[in-house]
Design an enzyme around this catalytic site. Structure first.
Site, PDB file in Angstrom:
ATOM      1  N   CYS A   1      -1.795   9.601   2.223  1.00 25.40           N
ATOM      2  CA  CYS A   1      -1.400   8.926   0.982  1.00 25.40           C
ATOM      3  C   CYS A   1      -2.300   9.286  -0.185  1.00 25.40           C
ATOM      4  O   CYS A   1      -1.853   9.358  -1.321  1.00 25.40           O
ATOM      5  CB  CYS A   1      -1.397   7.411   1.182  1.00 25.40           C
ATOM      6  SG  CYS A   1      -2.995   6.765   1.681  1.00 25.40           S
TER       7      CYS A   1
ATOM      8  N   GLU B   1       0.892  -1.175   0.000  1.00 25.69           N
ATOM      9  CA  GLU B   1       0.000   0.000   0.000  1.00 25.69           C
ATOM     10  C   GLU B   1       0.919   1.210   0.000  1.00 25.69           C
ATOM     11  O   GLU B   1       1.456   1.585   1.046  1.00 25.69           O
ATOM     12  CB  GLU B   1      -0.896  -0.005   1.251  1.00 25.69           C
ATOM     13  CG  GLU B   1      -1.883  -1.159   1.318  1.00 25.69           C
ATOM     14  CD  GLU B   1      -3.089  -0.966   0.400  1.00 25.69           C
ATOM     15  OE1 GLU B   1      -3.274   0.138  -0.150  1.00 25.69           O
ATOM     16  OE2 GLU B   1      -3.848  -1.944   0.226  1.00 25.69           O
TER      17      GLU B   1
HETATM   18  P1  NAD Z   1       8.274   4.902   5.116  1.00 27.83           P
HETATM   19  O1  NAD Z   1       8.348   4.084   3.882  1.00 27.83           O
HETATM   20  O2  NAD Z   1       9.420   5.791   5.425  1.00 27.83           O
HETATM   21  O3  NAD Z   1       8.047   3.984   6.389  1.00 27.83           O
HETATM   22  C1  NAD Z   1       6.961   3.091   6.523  1.00 27.83           C
HETATM   23  C2  NAD Z   1       7.330   1.974   7.452  1.00 27.83           C
HETATM   24  O4  NAD Z   1       8.408   1.288   6.876  1.00 27.83           O
HETATM   25  C3  NAD Z   1       7.782   2.423   8.836  1.00 27.83           C
HETATM   26  O5  NAD Z   1       7.181   1.604   9.819  1.00 27.83           O
HETATM   27  C4  NAD Z   1       9.279   2.190   8.816  1.00 27.83           C
HETATM   28  O6  NAD Z   1       9.772   1.772  10.061  1.00 27.83           O
HETATM   29  C5  NAD Z   1       9.398   1.042   7.838  1.00 27.83           C
HETATM   30  N1  NAD Z   1      10.716   0.985   7.190  1.00 27.83           N
HETATM   31  C6  NAD Z   1      11.601   1.978   7.006  1.00 27.83           C
HETATM   32  N2  NAD Z   1      12.718   1.504   6.394  1.00 27.83           N
HETATM   33  C7  NAD Z   1      12.520   0.182   6.210  1.00 27.83           C
HETATM   34  C8  NAD Z   1      13.292  -0.860   5.623  1.00 27.83           C
HETATM   35  N3  NAD Z   1      14.499  -0.645   5.117  1.00 27.83           N
HETATM   36  N4  NAD Z   1      12.767  -2.103   5.589  1.00 27.83           N
HETATM   37  C9  NAD Z   1      11.534  -2.334   6.079  1.00 27.83           C
HETATM   38  N5  NAD Z   1      10.759  -1.395   6.630  1.00 27.83           N
HETATM   39  C10 NAD Z   1      11.243  -0.144   6.694  1.00 27.83           C
HETATM   40  O7  NAD Z   1       6.922   5.731   4.980  1.00 27.83           O
HETATM   41  P2  NAD Z   1       6.333   6.787   5.967  1.00 27.83           P
HETATM   42  O8  NAD Z   1       7.135   8.044   5.866  1.00 27.83           O
HETATM   43  O9  NAD Z   1       6.110   6.194   7.303  1.00 27.83           O
HETATM   44  O10 NAD Z   1       4.896   7.016   5.318  1.00 27.83           O
HETATM   45  C11 NAD Z   1       4.690   7.840   4.232  1.00 27.83           C
HETATM   46  C12 NAD Z   1       4.518   7.039   2.965  1.00 27.83           C
HETATM   47  O11 NAD Z   1       3.539   6.047   3.132  1.00 27.83           O
HETATM   48  C13 NAD Z   1       4.032   7.891   1.807  1.00 27.83           C
HETATM   49  O12 NAD Z   1       4.682   7.484   0.637  1.00 27.83           O
HETATM   50  C14 NAD Z   1       2.557   7.577   1.738  1.00 27.83           C
HETATM   51  O13 NAD Z   1       1.967   7.806   0.491  1.00 27.83           O
HETATM   52  C15 NAD Z   1       2.557   6.119   2.099  1.00 27.83           C
HETATM   53  N6  NAD Z   1       1.261   5.723   2.637  1.00 27.83           N
HETATM   54  C16 NAD Z   1       0.488   4.870   1.895  1.00 27.83           C
HETATM   55  C17 NAD Z   1      -0.776   4.508   2.359  1.00 27.83           C
HETATM   56  C18 NAD Z   1      -1.662   3.603   1.569  1.00 27.83           C
HETATM   57  O14 NAD Z   1      -2.591   3.064   2.161  1.00 27.83           O
HETATM   58  N7  NAD Z   1      -1.445   3.394   0.297  1.00 27.83           N
HETATM   59  C19 NAD Z   1      -1.224   4.999   3.579  1.00 27.83           C
HETATM   60  C20 NAD Z   1      -0.409   5.863   4.288  1.00 27.83           C
HETATM   61  C21 NAD Z   1       0.841   6.218   3.827  1.00 27.83           C
END
Ligand code: NAD
Length: 484
Positions: free
Chosen positions: A263, A229
């Site tokens: 998002c 997602e």
């Molecule tokens: P992010 O990708 O920085 O982090 C998301 C999660 O991934 C966090 O829990 C983080 O700890 C984990 N993470 C970070 N590095 C990782 C790695 N190397 N391996 C595995 N996991 C890792 O995103 P964010 O800043 O928390 O959220 C914003 C992003 O999420 C935006 O791109 C937004 O569009 C997207 N988003 C999508 C939805 C959806 O339903 N499609 C909903 C909300 C947010």
């Protein structure tokens, strides 16, 4: 493209891989005996998710506000906790229907001999859930509801950007669930990265497209199936016969609720050249009415972290330096250079060009590039040249334009004259396509996404069909081949 590479390790110690592995084994234990948890036990778990949220909502909202610096409790209630509870109640109503096996046609001529076929929806086993920070409850416990509906156990990793909320959710989960049902893991990026190396039966990752690539590489080792997602640049198209005032209210709501850290927030807007001034005037009026002041106004959410605050300001500076016109919607003319809560006023970027970073990366903040067009075909081609978006919004009432969006473009969701509420349509799948995600939750599609949809064939009696079609290959098999 997208976010990613921005991290924060404020205040959450890492969790060791050994600890997580041990917890995962415990969660897998029930599946050594059965893959058929009853509807009653699934509903009981979902009811406990509801109870957990309802009995602790004040504490959850306070923790979220603390993590953001400033986010109104009512905003968290409406968009985060209540949204999850209402979705959970919908799922409760649907479970019995969703669990039913789906009858399929048996293969001729076996159907004539009494064979039957169906699809059995069985749990995968243990599903890992990685959540982002922007709606920490709805994006962790929300999908959990469907994960439970499908009969799975789960392990959740919340975001390190919301440490207070993450600690509280861990504490509450330990109170409401056994460690044979649900476990919360906390920690920073190292923990998240180790989390993706675990041999889950399925992993749901919600976050940025950039990090999703690392997640996919990590899960490949164990061939763990994933639901992604993600985000991306969701366009808004203002078309013909538009009610500009009401449309701009919706569009700018998408950039100001949670300060655009959503998002499915509109990322940038396409507008006929002749209507730009009308758009700006209406955007100004909307901000003036909704947020007469911004800096110390608790209704206006902070940017989650200094890192993201700096990232967003850099987008504006980059656009300005490359010739864009910047329109800050700052009704009280406040000075944002010195402040506690990392707030950024809603900002329009006029005449953005493709070399500006703001047109290359997901914005995820209250900044709105406004692109003009003369010909609707150019809008369609532009959208189709870019990575497929999570959401595509159209405001207007031209049947022809609406049909072009529906038939000639692709995106996770197509939404007309509305912003954001698609997430609340519980019966519609919610997800992206390609770089904005794969797989979906919500609705029957969500239930199926977290189920292994197993093909079952039952012969009425023990038929030895192979005696007709197997070796020795003689005239008899030749006849059988012709009959087929
Ligand atoms: P992010 O990708 O920085 O982090 C998301 C999660 O991934 C966090 O829990 C983080 O700890 C984990 N993470 C970070 N590095 C990782 C790695 N190397 N391996 C595995 N996991 C890792 O995103 P964010 O800043 O928390 O959220 C914003 C992003 O999420 C935006 O791109 C937004 O569009 C997207 N988003 C999508 C939805 C959806 O339903 N499609 C909903 C909300 C947010």
């Amino acid at each position: 493209m997208g976010l990613g590479g921005i991290s924060s390790n404020d205040g959450l110690p890492e969790t060791s891989l050994d600890f997580m592995t041990e917890k995962l084994l415990k969660l897998k234990e029930p599946f050594l005996q059965s893959f058929n948890p009853s509807a009653k036990s699934r509903k009981d778990r979902i009811n406990r998710v509801i109870q957990l949220i309802e009995e602790n909502s004040d504490a959850l909202h306070t923790a979220i506000s603390k993590d953001f610096g400033s986010r109104h409790e009512q905003m968290s209630q409406l968009t985060d906790t209540l949204a999850t509870v209402s979705h959970a109640k919908h799922v409760l109503k649907k479970i019995d229907q969703w669990m039913k096996p789906e009858k399929r046609k048996a293969r001729f001529p076996l159907n004539l001999l009494g064979s039957s076929a169906y699809v059995q929806h069985q749990p995968y086993g243990v599903i890992g859930i990685i959540a982002p920070w922007n709606f920490p409850i709805s994006l962790s416990l929300g999908p959990l509801v469907e994960v439970f509906a499908a009969g799975n156990n789960a392990m959740i990793k919340l975001s390190e950007f919301v440490p207070e909320t993450s600690k509280l959710v861990e504490e509450l989960v330990n109170k409401y669930f056994s460690e044979e049902e649900l476990v919360v893991i906390n920690g920073g990026v190292e923990t998240s990265s180790n989390f993706t190396s675990l041999s889950f039966d399925h992993l749901l990752y919600t976050g940025s497209t950039a990090v999703a690539k690392k997640v996919c590489a990590a899960v490949a080792n164990n061939l763990v199936p994933v639901t992604l997602e993600l985000g991306g640049k969701s366009p808004v198209v203002i078309g013909d016969k538009v009610d500009m005032k009401k449309s701009v209210q919706q569009i700018m709501t998408g950039k100001t609720v949670n300060a655009g850290q959503i998002c499915i927030a509109p990322d940038y807007t396409f507008i006929p050249t002749a209507k730009v001034d009308e758009f700006i005037d209406n955007a100004r009026d909307f901000v003036q009415t909704s947020f007469p002041t911004l800096k110390n106004n608790p209704d206006y959410t902070s940017i989650i972290h200094l890192n993201h605050y700096e990232r967003l300001n850099a987008l504006v500076d980059d656009a300005r330096s490359k010739g864009a016109q910047i329109v800050e919607l700052n009704p009280a003319n406040e000075d944002f250079s010195q402040q506690e809560y990392h707030k950024i006023p809603p900002t329009l970027i006029l005449n953005p060009t493709e070399d500006m970073v703001v047109m290359q990366e997901e914005i995820f903040g209250p900044i709105m590039p406004v692109k003009t067009y003369e010909n609707f075909n150019d809008v369609v081609s532009y959208i189709n040249l870019k990575p497929k978006a999570l959401a595509l919004y159209y405001f207007g009432n031209s049947k022809e334009e609406i049909n072009r969006i529906i038939n000639d473009t692709s995106s996770g969701q197509a939404v007309f004259n509305e912003w954001g509420f698609q997430y609340a349509y519980d019966d519609l799948p919610f997800g992206g396509v390609g770089p904005s995600g794969s797989g979906a939750y919500h609705g029957k599609e969500g239930f199926k996404n977290f189920s292994h949809n197993r093909a079952v064939v039952k012969a009425q009696k023990l038929l030895n069909l192979w005696s007709m079609v197997g070796a020795p290959y003689t005239e008899k098999t030749d006849k059988a081949a012709k009959r087929f």
